[in-house]
Design a protein around this motif. Structure first.
Motif, PDB file in Angstrom:
ATOM      1  N   ARG A  96       1.923  20.017 -26.104  1.00 33.99           N
ATOM      2  CA  ARG A  96       2.708  20.948 -26.925  1.00 33.99           C
ATOM      3  C   ARG A  96       4.040  20.355 -27.373  1.00 33.99           C
ATOM      4  N   GLY A  97       4.359  19.162 -26.885  1.00 38.78           N
ATOM      5  CA  GLY A  97       5.629  18.537 -27.227  1.00 38.78           C
ATOM      6  C   GLY A  97       6.746  18.889 -26.259  1.00 38.78           C
ATOM      7  N   ASP A  98       6.401  19.484 -25.104  1.00 38.63           N
ATOM      8  CA  ASP A  98       7.388  19.836 -24.090  1.00 38.63           C
ATOM      9  C   ASP A  98       7.670  18.633 -23.191  1.00 38.63           C
ATOM     10  N   LEU A  99       8.925  18.526 -22.731  1.00 38.71           N
ATOM     11  CA  LEU A  99       9.287  17.456 -21.812  1.00 38.71           C
ATOM     12  C   LEU A  99       8.585  17.638 -20.475  1.00 38.71           C
ATOM     13  N   VAL A 100       8.111  16.525 -19.918  1.00 38.69           N
ATOM     14  CA  VAL A 100       7.503  16.519 -18.593  1.00 38.69           C
ATOM     15  C   VAL A 100       8.234  15.455 -17.780  1.00 38.69           C
ATOM     16  N   PHE A 101       8.980  15.897 -16.757  1.00 38.00           N
ATOM     17  CA  PHE A 101       9.701  14.986 -15.882  1.00 38.00           C
ATOM     18  C   PHE A 101       8.809  14.603 -14.705  1.00 38.00           C
ATOM     19  N   PRO A 102       9.037  13.419 -14.124  1.00 40.35           N
ATOM     20  CA  PRO A 102       8.334  13.079 -12.888  1.00 40.35           C
ATOM     21  C   PRO A 102       8.854  13.963 -11.761  1.00 40.35           C
ATOM     22  N   ARG A 103       8.156  14.007 -10.665  1.00 39.02           N
ATOM     23  CA  ARG A 103       8.592  14.801  -9.506  1.00 39.02           C
ATOM     24  C   ARG A 103       9.915  14.242  -8.998  1.00 39.02           C
TER      25      ARG A 103
END
Length: 81
Positions: free
Chosen positions: A22-29
């Motif tokens: 969706r184009g949303d940011l995904v950070f690592p844990r």
């Protein structure tokens, strides 16, 4: 009286910040504890570097994406912290 103080910062690569479908940011844990962070945002012809400190690194990542409630993902926050 003379006092000598030194500080050494070691940045640990937590992994890439990516975009989901969706184009949303995904950070690592990220850890929920305090720390200093360095965030690099790259585009084809630009680089922005942010360095800061946080009492809770995981919460700071949520603040960056504009979502302060990790249990309720919204646009900009994937809920993957």
């Amino acid at each position: 009286m003379e006092i000598s103080v030194g500080v050494q910062l070691v940045f640990v690569n937590a992994g890439p910040v990516t975009l989901d479908d969706r184009g949303d940011l995904v950070f690592p844990r990220l850890p929920a504890g305090p720390g200093v962070y360095r965030l690099e945002l790259r585009a084809a012809d630009a680089l922005q570097v942010y360095v800061g400190q946080a009492a809770n690194l995981r919460r700071r990542a949520w603040e960056i994406t504009g979502d302060l409630t990790p249990t309720t993902p919204r646009r900009g926050g994937s809920g993957s912290f």
